[in-house]
Write a protein that holds these residues in place. Structure first.
Motif, PDB file in Angstrom:
ATOM      1  N   ALA A   1       0.813  -1.214   0.000  1.00 10.36           N
ATOM      2  CA  ALA A   1       0.000   0.000   0.000  1.00 10.36           C
ATOM      3  C   ALA A   1       0.845   1.261   0.000  1.00 10.36           C
ATOM      4  CB  ALA A   1      -0.927  -0.004   1.220  1.00 10.36           C
ATOM      5  N   HIS A   2       2.116   1.145   0.347  1.00  6.40           N
ATOM      6  CA  HIS A   2       3.001   2.304   0.397  1.00  6.40           C
ATOM      7  C   HIS A   2       4.105   2.222  -0.650  1.00  6.40           C
ATOM      8  CE1 HIS A   2       0.895   2.614   4.228  1.00  6.40           C
ATOM      9  NE2 HIS A   2       1.175   3.904   4.162  1.00  6.40           N
ATOM     10  N   GLY A   3       3.806   1.561  -1.763  1.00  6.40           N
ATOM     11  CA  GLY A   3       4.706   1.593  -2.907  1.00  6.40           C
ATOM     12  C   GLY A   3       5.845   0.614  -2.879  1.00  6.40           C
ATOM     13  N   LEU A   4       5.785  -0.402  -2.019  1.00  6.79           N
ATOM     14  CA  LEU A   4       6.851  -1.396  -1.914  1.00  6.79           C
ATOM     15  C   LEU A   4       6.244  -2.796  -2.026  1.00  6.79           C
ATOM     16  CD1 LEU A   4       8.879   0.183   1.034  1.00  6.79           C
ATOM     17  CD2 LEU A   4       9.517   0.195  -1.387  1.00  6.79           C
ATOM     18  N   PRO A   5       5.890  -3.232  -3.228  1.00  2.00           N
ATOM     19  CA  PRO A   5       5.289  -4.564  -3.389  1.00  2.00           C
ATOM     20  C   PRO A   5       6.318  -5.666  -3.197  1.00  2.00           C
ATOM     21  CG  PRO A   5       5.625  -3.538  -5.532  1.00  2.00           C
ATOM     22  CD  PRO A   5       5.981  -2.496  -4.514  1.00  2.00           C
ATOM     23  N   LEU A   6       6.039  -6.553  -2.265  1.00  2.00           N
ATOM     24  CA  LEU A   6       6.903  -7.713  -2.020  1.00  2.00           C
ATOM     25  C   LEU A   6       6.094  -9.003  -2.138  1.00  2.00           C
ATOM     26  CD1 LEU A   6       8.468  -5.265  -0.474  1.00  2.00           C
ATOM     27  CD2 LEU A   6       9.722  -7.130   0.594  1.00  2.00           C
ATOM     28  N   HIS A   7       5.132  -9.010  -3.063  1.00  2.00           N
ATOM     29  CA  HIS A   7       4.310 -10.194  -3.271  1.00  2.00           C
ATOM     30  C   HIS A   7       5.058 -11.283  -4.032  1.00  2.00           C
ATOM     31  CE1 HIS A   7       0.913  -8.052  -1.694  1.00  2.00           C
ATOM     32  NE2 HIS A   7       0.938  -7.147  -2.648  1.00  2.00           N
ATOM     33  N   ASP A   8       6.087 -10.912  -4.786  1.00  2.00           N
ATOM     34  CA  ASP A   8       6.854 -11.885  -5.564  1.00  2.00           C
ATOM     35  C   ASP A   8       8.327 -11.537  -5.467  1.00  2.00           C
ATOM     36  OD1 ASP A   8       7.960 -13.671  -7.321  1.00  2.00           O
ATOM     37  OD2 ASP A   8       6.656 -13.167  -9.017  1.00  2.00           O
ATOM     38  N   LEU A   9       9.030 -12.247  -4.585  1.00  3.03           N
ATOM     39  CA  LEU A   9      10.443 -11.959  -4.332  1.00  3.03           C
ATOM     40  C   LEU A   9      11.359 -12.573  -5.389  1.00  3.03           C
ATOM     41  CD1 LEU A   9      10.449 -12.480  -0.472  1.00  3.03           C
ATOM     42  CD2 LEU A   9      10.517 -10.306  -1.701  1.00  3.03           C
ATOM     43  N   THR A  10      10.796 -13.320  -6.350  1.00  2.00           N
ATOM     44  CA  THR A  10      11.634 -13.897  -7.405  1.00  2.00           C
ATOM     45  C   THR A  10      11.911 -12.901  -8.523  1.00  2.00           C
ATOM     46  OG1 THR A  10       9.729 -14.774  -8.627  1.00  2.00           O
ATOM     47  CG2 THR A  10      10.696 -16.181  -6.924  1.00  2.00           C
ATOM     48  N   ARG A  11      11.202 -11.797  -8.533  1.00  2.00           N
ATOM     49  CA  ARG A  11      11.448 -10.791  -9.563  1.00  2.00           C
ATOM     50  C   ARG A  11      12.756 -10.058  -9.282  1.00  2.00           C
ATOM     51  NH1 ARG A  11       5.463  -7.905 -10.154  1.00  2.00           N
ATOM     52  NH2 ARG A  11       4.354  -9.778 -10.878  1.00  2.00           N
TER      53      ARG A  11
ATOM     54  N   CYS B   1      12.526   4.337  -0.714  1.00  2.00           N
ATOM     55  CA  CYS B   1      13.800   3.616  -0.752  1.00  2.00           C
ATOM     56  C   CYS B   1      13.612   2.172  -0.325  1.00  2.00           C
ATOM     57  CB  CYS B   1      14.807   4.301   0.161  1.00  2.00           C
ATOM     58  SG  CYS B   1      16.402   3.455   0.287  1.00  2.00           S
ATOM     59  N   GLY B   2      12.877   1.973   0.742  1.00  2.00           N
ATOM     60  CA  GLY B   2      12.669   0.650   1.321  1.00  2.00           C
ATOM     61  C   GLY B   2      12.047   0.823   2.689  1.00  2.00           C
ATOM     62  N   ALA B   3      12.151  -0.217   3.507  1.00  2.00           N
ATOM     63  CA  ALA B   3      11.504  -0.170   4.814  1.00  2.00           C
ATOM     64  C   ALA B   3      12.279  -0.977   5.833  1.00  2.00           C
ATOM     65  CB  ALA B   3      10.070  -0.697   4.720  1.00  2.00           C
ATOM     66  N   ALA B   4      12.254  -0.482   7.067  1.00  2.00           N
ATOM     67  CA  ALA B   4      12.701  -1.285   8.199  1.00  2.00           C
ATOM     68  C   ALA B   4      11.591  -2.258   8.564  1.00  2.00           C
ATOM     69  CB  ALA B   4      13.005  -0.384   9.393  1.00  2.00           C
ATOM     70  N   LEU B   5      11.978  -3.469   8.923  1.00  2.00           N
ATOM     71  CA  LEU B   5      11.012  -4.465   9.386  1.00  2.00           C
ATOM     72  C   LEU B   5      11.529  -5.115  10.644  1.00  2.00           C
ATOM     73  CD1 LEU B   5       8.924  -6.947   7.324  1.00  2.00           C
ATOM     74  CD2 LEU B   5      10.032  -7.721   9.405  1.00  2.00           C
ATOM     75  N   TYR B   6      10.712  -5.091  11.688  1.00  2.00           N
ATOM     76  CA  TYR B   6      11.032  -5.742  12.962  1.00  2.00           C
ATOM     77  C   TYR B   6       9.875  -6.660  13.337  1.00  2.00           C
ATOM     78  CZ  TYR B   6      10.805  -6.376  18.000  1.00  2.00           C
ATOM     79  OH  TYR B   6      10.655  -6.923  19.256  1.00  2.00           O
ATOM     80  N   LEU B   7      10.193  -7.892  13.669  1.00  2.00           N
ATOM     81  CA  LEU B   7       9.205  -8.873  14.113  1.00  2.00           C
ATOM     82  C   LEU B   7       9.735  -9.516  15.388  1.00  2.00           C
ATOM     83  CD1 LEU B   7       6.496 -10.220  12.873  1.00  2.00           C
ATOM     84  CD2 LEU B   7       7.998 -12.162  12.410  1.00  2.00           C
ATOM     85  N   SER B   8       8.950  -9.480  16.464  1.00  2.00           N
ATOM     86  CA  SER B   8       9.410 -10.020  17.744  1.00  2.00           C
ATOM     87  C   SER B   8       9.400 -11.543  17.725  1.00  2.00           C
ATOM     88  CB  SER B   8       8.521  -9.518  18.877  1.00  2.00           C
ATOM     89  OG  SER B   8       7.254 -10.164  18.839  1.00  2.00           O
ATOM     90  N   ALA B   9      10.095 -12.122  18.703  1.00  2.00           N
ATOM     91  CA  ALA B   9      10.069 -13.567  18.863  1.00  2.00           C
ATOM     92  C   ALA B   9       8.658 -14.067  19.155  1.00  2.00           C
ATOM     93  CB  ALA B   9      11.019 -13.979  19.989  1.00  2.00           C
ATOM     94  N   ALA B  10       7.887 -13.277  19.922  1.00  2.00           N
ATOM     95  CA  ALA B  10       6.516 -13.678  20.232  1.00  2.00           C
ATOM     96  C   ALA B  10       5.655 -13.706  18.975  1.00  2.00           C
ATOM     97  CB  ALA B  10       5.919 -12.732  21.266  1.00  2.00           C
ATOM     98  N   ALA B  11       5.841 -12.727  18.082  1.00  2.00           N
ATOM     99  CA  ALA B  11       5.103 -12.736  16.824  1.00  2.00           C
ATOM    100  C   ALA B  11       5.516 -13.928  15.974  1.00  2.00           C
ATOM    101  CB  ALA B  11       5.336 -11.433  16.071  1.00  2.00           C
ATOM    102  N   GLY B  12       6.808 -14.267  15.983  1.00  2.00           N
ATOM    103  CA  GLY B  12       7.262 -15.441  15.254  1.00  2.00           C
ATOM    104  C   GLY B  12       6.648 -16.714  15.795  1.00  2.00           C
TER     105      GLY B  12
END
Length: 424
Positions: free
Chosen positions: A83-93, A104-115
């Motif tokens: 939705a913010h201009g960074l499509p990651l639906h197909d990482l093989t492209r 440019c890109g995005a920071a992504l943080y996912l906690s151990a609890a979310a994992g």
């Protein structure tokens, strides 16, 4: 007008489900409301962010999510980025040409609890720093304006550390894991302890120093309203570039001396523990890889982090057609080297034995962009809330583990982090 948080950095509104966009995040996708002022940009130092861009990034939009919010954090992250201009639906492209305008890109943080949630495992232990979100995605634009100059350092004081369990309780937990291995419940379980210390002053310079530690492949910081995470991780959870998958599990530790290196290479216990996790990571990647492409390079290579030798292997694969970010996170989180094998059984035991949650540690933190994902596993990581600094450390327990040695290993891993935070 900008809102300035307790760390002297600009903080932005929390994105919430009440907004009118897709579930869990806001419809507002442009700079308006986020970076409308034209003042100097704050330096972005997210782990794995492009080095050439770090001095020219400004936050456009942010998603913050906690377990109590409900929903699937992997899906929310992928949808928010698209939705913010960074499509990651197909990482093989192939990755598009990188321009110095737009996202440019995005920071992504996912906690151990979310994992653990993604893996379908329980997460009932109380979190020691509940202000920390379980998912944060921050989209950055390029902006060619001056970076905020460093502020004069404030007086910094760090108090004594209080452990979440005593050495005896830690050792007893090791004994419980060994008993579970004897029953055949698990083959290996990673146990992690937590400690907290009060502080006064601005914690951001202390957390930023972690990224300069030797071997900190994922050195950097991520901040929010009332919290900050500093990372010195050497371990790649997952890297994706032009459809190629890489994970680099680390398992096996000795002092960084000539004798320590020889001992690590000769240890049958450490090698068996390491290979068990490599096999787990091979299986994780196989779930999202093209059939027959998973391979292991540099098995049990010895690398240095601060004053420790650690054993690392590289597992590679070609991504399955159409692999998106959400499925990538579901397959790889939480990382096998900080859970154990089988992963689900180890997670259940972790939840039963560890007295507090893992907070910012043992999760994922890094950078994502179309055609590129580079997430570190948040070992050697610290976090701050408004009153306390938090650290975590642990190790993998196998049948051959010695309880006292495991307690000592955890202390050796956290010692450089605590010394750096204290300014030593």
């Amino acid at each position: 007008m900008r809102k300035v948080g307790p760390y002297g950095v600009e903080t932005l509104p929390k994105v919430c489900a009440a907004d009118s966009g897709p579930a869990g995040y806001a419809a507002d996708s442009g700079p308006a409301g986020y970076a409308a002022d034209s003042g100097p940009a704050a330096l972005v130092d997210v782990p794995a962010a492009p080095a050439a861009c770090r001095g020219a990034l400004t936050e456009r939009a942010r998603l913050q999510w906690r377990l109590g919010d409900g929903g699937d954090p992997a899906a929310l992250a992928e949808e928010f980025l698209a939705a913010h201009g960074l499509p990651l639906h197909d990482l093989t492209r192939p990755a598009p040409t990188h321009h110095d305008t737009g996202a440019c890109g995005a920071a992504l943080y996912l906690s151990a609890a979310a994992g653990a949630l993604l893996a379908g495992a329980p997460t009932t232990a109380p979190e020691p720093a509940p202000v920390l979100p379980d998912l944060t995605v921050v989209v950055y634009d390029h902006r060619r304006t001056p970076v905020t100059p460093p502020r004069p350092p404030s007086a910094w004081w760090l108090g004594a550390w209080t452990e979440s369990w005593t050495p005896r309780q830690h050792a007893d937990a090791v004994t419980c894991v060994r008993a579970a291995i004897g029953r055949g419940d698990v083959y290996q379980t990673n146990l992690v302890g937590h400690a907290a210390a009060p502080y006064t002053g601005d914690p951001l310079p202390a957390l930023s120093r972690l990224g300069a530690l030797p071997g900190a492949r994922y050195g950097g910081v991520l901040t929010g309203d009332g919290w900050a995470i500093g990372c010195a991780s050497p371990e790649t959870l997952v890297e994706v570039s032009d459809g190629h998958l890489i994970t680099r599990p680390i398992k096996g530790t000795r002092p960084a001396t000539a004798a320590g290196r020889t001992e690590l290479l000769a240890s049958a216990k450490e090698r068996a523990e390491h290979i068990m996790i490599v096999d787990l990571e091979r299986n994780d990647l196989a779930r999202i890889a093209r059939t027959g492409t998973v391979r292991v390079d540099d098995l049990f290579a010895v690398r240095r982090w601060c004053d420790l030798w650690q054993a690392e292997s590289t597992v590679r694969a070609a991504a399955a057609d159409g692999l998106g970010l959400a499925d990538l996170l579901r397959a790889t989180c939480p990382g096998g080297s900080v859970t154990g094998a089988p992963k689900h059984a180890a997670l259940a035991q972790i939840n039963a034995l560890e007295p507090v949650g893992r907070g910012a540690s043992m999760g994922a933190l890094g950078w994502v962009a179309p055609g590129r994902v580079d997430l570190g596993l948040t070992i050697r990581t610290a976090a701050a809330d408004t009153e306390l600094l938090h650290t975590w450390a642990g190790g993998g327990i196998t049948w051959d583990s010695d309880a006292d040695a495991e307690v000592a290993e955890a202390a050796a891993k956290t010692a450089p982090i605590r010394a750096t935070l204290a300014g030593r």
